[in-house]
Write an enzyme that holds these catalytic residues in place. Structure first.
Site, PDB file in Angstrom:
ATOM      1  N   LYS A 104       8.567   9.126   7.211  1.00  0.00           N
ATOM      2  CA  LYS A 104       8.704   9.974   6.017  1.00  0.00           C
ATOM      3  C   LYS A 104      10.066  10.677   5.901  1.00  0.00           C
ATOM      4  O   LYS A 104      10.228  11.626   5.145  1.00  0.00           O
ATOM      5  CB  LYS A 104       7.580  11.047   5.932  1.00  0.00           C
ATOM      6  CG  LYS A 104       6.173  10.531   6.007  1.00  0.00           C
ATOM      7  CD  LYS A 104       5.895   9.310   5.189  1.00  0.00           C
ATOM      8  CE  LYS A 104       5.963   9.499   3.706  1.00  0.00           C
ATOM      9  NZ  LYS A 104       5.793   8.187   3.000  1.00  0.00           N
ATOM     10  N   ARG A 185      14.438  14.868   8.754  1.00  0.00           N
ATOM     11  CA  ARG A 185      14.171  15.662   7.563  1.00  0.00           C
ATOM     12  C   ARG A 185      13.592  16.997   8.020  1.00  0.00           C
ATOM     13  O   ARG A 185      13.002  17.060   9.108  1.00  0.00           O
ATOM     14  CB  ARG A 185      13.138  14.866   6.759  1.00  0.00           C
ATOM     15  CG  ARG A 185      12.626  15.525   5.539  1.00  0.00           C
ATOM     16  CD  ARG A 185      11.609  14.608   4.894  1.00  0.00           C
ATOM     17  NE  ARG A 185      11.165  15.154   3.639  1.00  0.00           N
ATOM     18  CZ  ARG A 185      10.254  14.583   2.870  1.00  0.00           C
ATOM     19  NH1 ARG A 185       9.726  13.418   3.228  1.00  0.00           N
ATOM     20  NH2 ARG A 185       9.883  15.134   1.747  1.00  0.00           N
ATOM     21  N   SER A 193       4.410  15.708   4.260  1.00  0.00           N
ATOM     22  CA  SER A 193       4.552  14.372   3.674  1.00  0.00           C
ATOM     23  C   SER A 193       3.745  13.343   4.487  1.00  0.00           C
ATOM     24  O   SER A 193       3.078  12.469   3.924  1.00  0.00           O
ATOM     25  CB  SER A 193       6.027  13.971   3.648  1.00  0.00           C
ATOM     26  OG  SER A 193       6.178  12.656   3.208  1.00  0.00           O
ATOM     27  N   ARG A 310       5.649  10.665  -3.254  1.00  0.00           N
ATOM     28  CA  ARG A 310       4.343  11.123  -3.761  1.00  0.00           C
ATOM     29  C   ARG A 310       4.370  12.646  -3.898  1.00  0.00           C
ATOM     30  O   ARG A 310       5.055  13.320  -3.134  1.00  0.00           O
ATOM     31  CB  ARG A 310       3.249  10.835  -2.729  1.00  0.00           C
ATOM     32  CG  ARG A 310       2.833   9.419  -2.592  1.00  0.00           C
ATOM     33  CD  ARG A 310       1.585   9.400  -1.719  1.00  0.00           C
ATOM     34  NE  ARG A 310       1.225   8.045  -1.368  1.00  0.00           N
ATOM     35  CZ  ARG A 310       1.596   7.471  -0.232  1.00  0.00           C
ATOM     36  NH1 ARG A 310       2.303   8.132   0.648  1.00  0.00           N
ATOM     37  NH2 ARG A 310       1.237   6.230   0.036  1.00  0.00           N
ATOM     38  N   GLN A 311       3.524  13.138  -4.802  1.00  0.00           N
ATOM     39  CA  GLN A 311       3.391  14.585  -4.883  1.00  0.00           C
ATOM     40  C   GLN A 311       2.670  15.066  -3.626  1.00  0.00           C
ATOM     41  O   GLN A 311       1.606  14.535  -3.284  1.00  0.00           O
ATOM     42  CB  GLN A 311       2.593  14.955  -6.124  1.00  0.00           C
ATOM     43  CG  GLN A 311       2.522  16.441  -6.286  1.00  0.00           C
ATOM     44  CD  GLN A 311       2.377  16.835  -7.740  1.00  0.00           C
ATOM     45  OE1 GLN A 311       1.995  16.022  -8.586  1.00  0.00           O
ATOM     46  NE2 GLN A 311       2.679  18.084  -8.026  1.00  0.00           N
ATOM     47  N   HIS A 312       3.245  16.037  -2.942  1.00  0.00           N
ATOM     48  CA  HIS A 312       2.625  16.527  -1.706  1.00  0.00           C
ATOM     49  C   HIS A 312       1.378  17.342  -2.006  1.00  0.00           C
ATOM     50  O   HIS A 312       1.284  17.963  -3.067  1.00  0.00           O
ATOM     51  CB  HIS A 312       3.600  17.417  -0.941  1.00  0.00           C
ATOM     52  CG  HIS A 312       4.743  16.652  -0.336  1.00  0.00           C
ATOM     53  ND1 HIS A 312       5.735  17.237   0.386  1.00  0.00           N
ATOM     54  CD2 HIS A 312       5.039  15.326  -0.338  1.00  0.00           C
ATOM     55  CE1 HIS A 312       6.594  16.324   0.808  1.00  0.00           C
ATOM     56  NE2 HIS A 312       6.189  15.150   0.355  1.00  0.00           N
TER      57      HIS A 312
HETATM   58  N1  LIG Z   1      16.017   7.157  -3.193  1.00  0.00           N
HETATM   59  C1  LIG Z   1      14.809   7.447  -2.751  1.00  0.00           C
HETATM   60  N2  LIG Z   1      13.710   6.926  -3.343  1.00  0.00           N
HETATM   61  C2  LIG Z   1      12.471   7.232  -2.894  1.00  0.00           C
HETATM   62  N3  LIG Z   1      12.227   8.045  -1.833  1.00  0.00           N
HETATM   63  C3  LIG Z   1      13.297   8.574  -1.213  1.00  0.00           C
HETATM   64  C4  LIG Z   1      14.617   8.305  -1.633  1.00  0.00           C
HETATM   65  N4  LIG Z   1      15.456   8.982  -0.826  1.00  0.00           N
HETATM   66  C5  LIG Z   1      14.716   9.637   0.051  1.00  0.00           C
HETATM   67  N5  LIG Z   1      13.406   9.414  -0.180  1.00  0.00           N
HETATM   68  C6  LIG Z   1      12.313   9.996   0.594  1.00  0.00           C
HETATM   69  O1  LIG Z   1      11.751   9.008   1.419  1.00  0.00           O
HETATM   70  C7  LIG Z   1      10.504   9.540   1.818  1.00  0.00           C
HETATM   71  C8  LIG Z   1       9.659   8.445   2.414  1.00  0.00           C
HETATM   72  O2  LIG Z   1      10.204   8.206   3.683  1.00  0.00           O
HETATM   73  P1  LIG Z   1      10.053   6.834   4.447  1.00  0.00           P
HETATM   74  O3  LIG Z   1      10.561   5.729   3.580  1.00  0.00           O
HETATM   75  O4  LIG Z   1      10.698   7.003   5.766  1.00  0.00           O
HETATM   76  O5  LIG Z   1       8.490   6.723   4.588  1.00  0.00           O
HETATM   77  S1  LIG Z   1       7.712   5.778   5.605  1.00  0.00           S
HETATM   78  O6  LIG Z   1       7.659   6.471   6.880  1.00  0.00           O
HETATM   79  O7  LIG Z   1       8.397   4.493   5.658  1.00  0.00           O
HETATM   80  O8  LIG Z   1       6.363   5.674   4.990  1.00  0.00           O
HETATM   81  C9  LIG Z   1       9.931  10.172   0.584  1.00  0.00           C
HETATM   82  O9  LIG Z   1       9.236  11.305   1.012  1.00  0.00           O
HETATM   83  P2  LIG Z   1       8.116  12.032   0.137  1.00  0.00           P
HETATM   84  O10 LIG Z   1       8.846  12.586  -1.063  1.00  0.00           O
HETATM   85  O11 LIG Z   1       7.602  13.107   1.014  1.00  0.00           O
HETATM   86  O12 LIG Z   1       7.107  10.984  -0.206  1.00  0.00           O
HETATM   87  C10 LIG Z   1      11.162  10.527  -0.250  1.00  0.00           C
HETATM   88  O13 LIG Z   1      11.349  11.885  -0.416  1.00  0.00           O
END
Ligand SMILES: Nc1ncnc2c1ncn2[C@@H]1O[C@H](COP(=O)(O)OS(=O)(=O)O)[C@@H](OP(=O)(O)O)[C@H]1O
Length: 345
Positions: A104, A185, A193, A310-312
């Protein structure tokens, strides 16, 4: 034999001959169409493959060689039967760089943004080799990698690697000079998350425990370090394990919060870390106001799927405060280990 019968026989014979001729003609036409089609298809394929290769080669020629970070296993060549499903002079190589976490932290966006670079080839899925499939062997792992040119760096991402105790040792056994990327993060947001990913959907509709119930001990009101999502945010604990096997200089830390707001700044640093020419620029991305994230510009613009961002779930402020306090000494320890601070943690 009567005249009528003979005439009938001749008529039947001629009709049969007519149908045989028609059949032969039809077969010949179909055969010709197929042959011409095949020739055109093969020529077109060769033409496009050559022009693609030409562009690639001209670009690759100017770039630095990567021998110093290659490992003897890279020389394992794919089997002959794969030859016709790939561009000439490409092979599947073991990764020379791995995104080890954090879950995440933005690992998905990171690997896809890096894929823009002409000298990077990425594995299309999380391979989970070192945590779940290690017994299958290195050749199994290599076969999960994309075909790439010798001057390209193969990158795989499996965020689970960061928190699995035995993984660093196995990675080192494969390649002790491998380059590692760790995108971190702010730990409280990462924990929420993480929970949102696992239980988010279920919480809304069922009696699954809430974040508060899992994160805080109801009797003592103290943060439960045993809660898996919290434990995964103890960066100091997991980093200490990696530093037993690798030098800090081999692990590049990406600021996930900055990466979300301003991906190019972080990408430039990664290009330097991988000794790659600077190729990825602001022009390669655009900010999508609906998604509220950066997406990749191209013939078809590409944003990450809705599972990212996603919305937390709503978490009460007092729980966040408790978590922040709980993580503080761990963060400080982590900062010391990496000789760098992250503000607002
Ligand atoms: N450009 C862009 N587009 C979409 N999402 C973005 C991007 N940059 C960073 N993030 C953040 O990535 C978070 C998901 O992290 P991961 O890809 O490491 O998740 S996972 O562990 O592979 O499931 C996800 O976290 P959440 O917002 O908590 O869902 C995003 O905030």
């Amino acid at each position: 034999m009567s005249c009528k019968t003979t005439a009938t026989n001749i008529f039947v014979l001629m009709t049969n001959q007519f149908y045989i001729n028609q059949y032969k003609k039809l077969t010949l036409i179909i055969f010709t169409i197929c042959a011409v089609g095949l020739i055109i298809f093969t020529c077109a394929q060769t033409f496009f493959a050559n022009s693609y290769l030409f562009n690639f080669r001209t670009e690759l020629k100017t770039l630095p060689k990567l021998e110093e970070i290659k490992h003897e296993d890279y020389s394992i060549r794919p089997k002959i039967r794969h030859r016709f499903h790939r561009y000439p002079h490409t092979s599947r190589y073991l990764p020379q760089c791995i995104i080890i976490g954090v879950r995440k932290g933005g690992t998905g966006a990171l690997i896809h943004f890096l894929d823009i670079h002409p000298n990077i080839a990425i594995a299309s899925t999380e391979v989970h080799f070192f945590d779940n499939n290690y017994k299958r062997g290195l050749n199994w792992y290599r076969k999960r990698m994309p075909y790439s040119f010798p001057n390209q760096i193969t990158i795989e991402k499996t965020p689970a690697y960061f928190v699995k105790k035995h993984v660093p040792e196995s990675v080192k056994k494969m390649n002790q000079s491998i380059k590692l990327l760790l995108i971190v993060r702010e730990p409280v947001e990462r924990t929420i998350s993480d929970y949102t990913q696992i239980w988010g959907k279920l919480v809304r509709n069922s009696s699954y425990p809430t974040f508060e119930e899992l994160a805080i001990d109801p009797a003592t009101k103290i943060v439960k370090p045993s809660f898996a999502a919290t434990e995964r945010s103890l960066y100091d604990k997991h980093m200490a394990n990696w530093l037993k096997y690798f030098n800090l200089s081999q692990i590049h830390i990406v600021d996930g919060d900055n990466f979300r707001r301003n991906p190019f700044q972080e990408i430039v640093e990664i290009e330097k870390f991988l000794h790659l020419e600077h190729k990825i620029s602001e022009k390669d991305y655009y900010f999508d106001p609906d998604k509220k994230f950066y997406c990749i510009k191209g013939f078809i613009n590409r944003c990450l799927p809705d599972s990212k961002g996603r919305q937390h779930v709503k978490v009460q402020e007092y729980v966040k405060t408790k978590l922040r306090k709980f993580f503080r000494p761990h963060n400080e320890m982590f900062f010391k280990m990496i000789s760098r601070r992250f503000e607002n943690w």
